[in-house]
Design a protein around this motif. Structure first.
Motif, PDB file in Angstrom:
ATOM      1  N   THR A   1       6.790 -26.397  32.178  1.00  0.00           N
ATOM      2  CA  THR A   1       5.591 -26.210  32.996  1.00  0.00           C
ATOM      3  C   THR A   1       4.472 -27.116  32.507  1.00  0.00           C
ATOM      4  O   THR A   1       4.554 -27.707  31.428  1.00  0.00           O
ATOM      5  CB  THR A   1       5.113 -24.759  32.937  1.00  0.00           C
ATOM      6  OG1 THR A   1       4.672 -24.476  31.586  1.00  0.00           O
ATOM      7  CG2 THR A   1       6.216 -23.781  33.320  1.00  0.00           C
TER       8      THR A   1
ATOM      9  N   ASP B   1       2.298 -26.311  41.959  1.00  0.00           N
ATOM     10  CA  ASP B   1       3.190 -25.200  42.288  1.00  0.00           C
ATOM     11  C   ASP B   1       4.634 -25.649  42.521  1.00  0.00           C
ATOM     12  O   ASP B   1       5.466 -24.871  42.981  1.00  0.00           O
ATOM     13  CB  ASP B   1       2.677 -24.425  43.517  1.00  0.00           C
ATOM     14  CG  ASP B   1       3.342 -23.059  43.651  1.00  0.00           C
ATOM     15  OD1 ASP B   1       3.265 -22.268  42.705  1.00  0.00           O
ATOM     16  OD2 ASP B   1       3.964 -22.814  44.698  1.00  0.00           O
TER      17      ASP B   1
ATOM     18  N   ARG C   1       5.186 -25.482  37.928  1.00  0.00           N
ATOM     19  CA  ARG C   1       5.865 -24.244  37.532  1.00  0.00           C
ATOM     20  C   ARG C   1       7.363 -24.470  37.298  1.00  0.00           C
ATOM     21  O   ARG C   1       8.165 -23.540  37.385  1.00  0.00           O
ATOM     22  CB  ARG C   1       5.650 -23.148  38.585  1.00  0.00           C
ATOM     23  CG  ARG C   1       6.219 -23.431  39.956  1.00  0.00           C
ATOM     24  CD  ARG C   1       5.910 -22.325  40.950  1.00  0.00           C
ATOM     25  NE  ARG C   1       6.401 -22.647  42.278  1.00  0.00           N
ATOM     26  CZ  ARG C   1       7.599 -22.252  42.752  1.00  0.00           C
ATOM     27  NH1 ARG C   1       8.378 -21.492  42.016  1.00  0.00           N
ATOM     28  NH2 ARG C   1       7.969 -22.599  43.965  1.00  0.00           N
TER      29      ARG C   1
END
Length: 215
Positions: free
Chosen positions: A158, A178, A153
């Motif tokens: 990304t 993440d 992220r």
């Protein structure tokens, strides 16, 4: 041996390889993030050398200089490689902007036999919220063996965005679930801690360097 005022060295002198790391645009070489990654890489058996570009070093004496364009820092990176004069295999790279600058000089240094590879930690593929301003043109034909460690992220690129880019087959990407631009995950969402991701980076870097040096 480099001057301790200009470089920080972590890890054994007799390491299999030296990793030279430049900082990101806003944090110095002794920031918590740079220190953390240096310590885990040293724990994986590397000699890690951190350095600062001139504008960041000037801030230590009270001069609030903004970071110049990455293109203008290439000579400083080359000069640091010269100053370091590593006796064994050398990997260059850095955090965010530091890794980007390293990627700009990597192919010429690799072609001259001066470096073995490139390690980028949180590569800034584009500015946050500006995915149209890509910084990937030189990565399409990169010949230097490269490992990019990227959070899924990361607002600078990304996992979904990077999947659409044309990148050289010399580039491997380690995706950290993440992770943000500092590779930090939200434990409540991912189940991972920042320490978990740093350990993964260290293990992956050790395996990648072993493969690069065996070629």
């Amino acid at each position: 041996m480099p001057d301790d005022d200009t470089m920080l060295i972590t890890g054994p002198d007799n390491a299999l390889a030296t990793i030279l790391l430049a900082h990101g645009a806003g944090a110095p070489m002794d920031s918590a993030g740079m220190t953390g990654i240096s310590e885990v890489l040293a724990g994986a058996g590397f000699r890690v050398v951190r350095f600062e570009f001139g504008y960041m070093a000037a801030r230590r004496s009270g001069q609030r200089k903004p970071p110049p364009k990455a293109e203008l820092l290439q000579d400083e990176y080359r000069q640091t490689v010269d100053t370091l004069a590593a006796s064994g295999p050398l990997i260059i790279g850095g955090k965010s902007m530091g890794g980007r600058v390293a990627s700009m000089v990597a192919d010429e240094l690799h072609a001259d036999g001066r470096i073995a590879g490139l390690l980028c930690l949180g590569y800034p593929f584009h500015p946050p919220a500006k995915p149209q301003q890509l910084r990937t043109a030189h990565l399409e034909a990169l010949r230097t063996p490269t490992l990019i460690c990227q959070g899924t992220r990361d607002p600078f690129g990304t996992r979904d965005e990077v999947a659409s880019f044309s990148l050289s087959p010399s580039i491997e990407i380690l995706w950290l679930e993440d992770g943000d631009h500092d590779l930090k995950p939200r434990k409540s969402i991912s189940g991972f801690t920042a320490a978990d991701h740093l350990a993964t980076v260290a293990d992956a870097t050790r395996d990648w360097v072993a493969r690069v040096l065996a070629r």
